[in-house]
Design a protein around this motif. Structure first.
Motif, PDB file in Angstrom:
ATOM      1  N   ALA A 116       0.881  -0.987   0.058  1.00 55.71           N
ATOM      2  CA  ALA A 116      -0.077   0.029  -0.006  1.00 55.71           C
ATOM      3  C   ALA A 116       0.890   1.125   0.133  1.00 55.71           C
ATOM      4  O   ALA A 116       2.075   1.166   0.557  1.00 55.71           O
ATOM      5  CB  ALA A 116      -0.886  -0.052   0.997  1.00 55.71           C
ATOM      6  N   PRO A 117       0.284   2.397  -0.621  1.00 55.58           N
ATOM      7  CA  PRO A 117       1.116   3.510  -0.383  1.00 55.58           C
ATOM      8  C   PRO A 117       1.243   4.233   0.904  1.00 55.58           C
ATOM      9  O   PRO A 117       2.153   4.958   0.990  1.00 55.58           O
ATOM     10  CB  PRO A 117       0.416   4.758  -1.264  1.00 55.58           C
ATOM     11  CG  PRO A 117      -1.156   3.897  -1.273  1.00 55.58           C
ATOM     12  CD  PRO A 117      -1.078   2.485  -0.906  1.00 55.58           C
ATOM     13  N   GLY A 118       0.351   3.849   1.904  1.00 57.82           N
ATOM     14  CA  GLY A 118       0.490   4.525   3.362  1.00 57.82           C
ATOM     15  C   GLY A 118      -0.686   4.231   4.246  1.00 57.82           C
ATOM     16  O   GLY A 118      -1.432   3.317   3.628  1.00 57.82           O
ATOM     17  N   MET A 119      -0.650   4.682   5.223  1.00 61.76           N
ATOM     18  CA  MET A 119      -1.351   4.318   6.344  1.00 61.76           C
ATOM     19  C   MET A 119      -1.216   5.454   7.353  1.00 61.76           C
ATOM     20  O   MET A 119      -0.489   6.178   7.361  1.00 61.76           O
ATOM     21  CB  MET A 119      -1.538   2.940   6.939  1.00 61.76           C
ATOM     22  CG  MET A 119      -0.104   2.458   7.668  1.00 61.76           C
ATOM     23  SD  MET A 119      -0.320   0.740   8.218  1.00 61.76           S
ATOM     24  CE  MET A 119      -1.905   0.299   8.175  1.00 61.76           C
ATOM     25  N   ALA A 120      -2.102   5.625   8.567  1.00 62.16           N
ATOM     26  CA  ALA A 120      -2.181   6.386   9.594  1.00 62.16           C
ATOM     27  C   ALA A 120      -0.636   7.089   9.807  1.00 62.16           C
ATOM     28  O   ALA A 120       0.041   6.004  10.334  1.00 62.16           O
ATOM     29  CB  ALA A 120      -2.877   6.017  10.767  1.00 62.16           C
ATOM     30  N   GLY A 121      -0.441   8.297   9.713  1.00 64.19           N
ATOM     31  CA  GLY A 121       0.905   8.592  10.117  1.00 64.19           C
ATOM     32  C   GLY A 121       2.006   8.411   9.157  1.00 64.19           C
ATOM     33  O   GLY A 121       3.000   9.054   9.419  1.00 64.19           O
ATOM     34  N   LYS A 122       1.838   7.725   8.194  1.00 66.69           N
ATOM     35  CA  LYS A 122       2.948   7.283   7.081  1.00 66.69           C
ATOM     36  C   LYS A 122       2.463   7.347   5.692  1.00 66.69           C
ATOM     37  O   LYS A 122       1.611   6.492   5.484  1.00 66.69           O
ATOM     38  CB  LYS A 122       3.719   6.083   7.541  1.00 66.69           C
ATOM     39  CG  LYS A 122       4.923   5.969   6.520  1.00 66.69           C
ATOM     40  CD  LYS A 122       6.013   6.780   7.125  1.00 66.69           C
ATOM     41  CE  LYS A 122       7.236   6.430   6.374  1.00 66.69           C
ATOM     42  NZ  LYS A 122       8.335   7.451   6.551  1.00 66.69           N
TER      43      LYS A 122
END
Length: 185
Positions: A116-122
């Motif tokens: 994935a390209p990102g998630m909470a905080g990143k």
């Protein structure tokens, strides 16, 4: 307006203390709120079985509610970002974090692995994070809930190796690490 130096420093210190208290209060509320939704993660068993991959150097980014990558879980230390060592074993995925509790994802609790390209905080763009979806089993107080755990491997080539190892673990639960060890029917 020119303030005397001690007054100006005092004001900046007061602003800093207020901001720190706001941050700590927000973290405490997040921990309390998600503690009512997310059960205590299982502890790693004494016998993890044969290692399938690792150890790999990574950054543990966060754990969120499955499918909602902005819903960070603060309970049980699952929201604490940390340097980590990730190892895939027959029993599951072991994420040993520096300065934070170890996270163990049992093989039978794993639901998926992907990028994935990102998630909470990143947010790292493209497919920079490995996301492991797993079911945190009920602890008797809180019902089971699906979670996403994000990891950013130190070496880009390790992303696909980690995803493949977890997918192989999902495809053959209980299978021996060495196919030659299996009995022929």
């Amino acid at each position: 307006m020119n303030l005397p130096l001690p007054v100006a420093v005092g004001l900046w210190v007061a602003v800093g203390v207020v901001l720190l208290l706001l941050i700590l209060g927000g973290r405490r509320r997040l921990t309390q709120r998600t503690g009512q939704l997310v059960p205590q993660p299982p502890a790693a068993p004494a016998d993890l079985g044969a290692p399938r991959l690792g150890p790999l150097e990574a950054t543990y980014v966060s754990t969120t509610l499955a499918g909602d990558w902005l819903a960070r879980v603060g309970a049980h230390g699952l929201g604490d970002r940390a340097a980590a060592t990730v190892t895939v074993h027959d029993a599951g995925v072991l994420v040993e974090r520096a300065g934070a509790p170890t996270v163990f994802l049992p093989a039978d609790a794993l639901r998926g692995a992907g990028l994935a390209p990102g998630m909470a905080g990143k947010y790292v763009g493209a497919d920079g994070l490995v996301v492991l979806t797993w079911l945190a089993p009920s602890d008797g107080r809180v019902r089971a809930v699906e979670l996403d755990t994000g990891l950013r491997t130190r070496h880009p080539a390790d992303k696909s190796r980690l995803v493949d190892a977890v997918r192989h673990l999902l495809a053959a639960p209980g299978e021996a690490a060495d196919p030659l060890q299996k009995e022929n029917p």
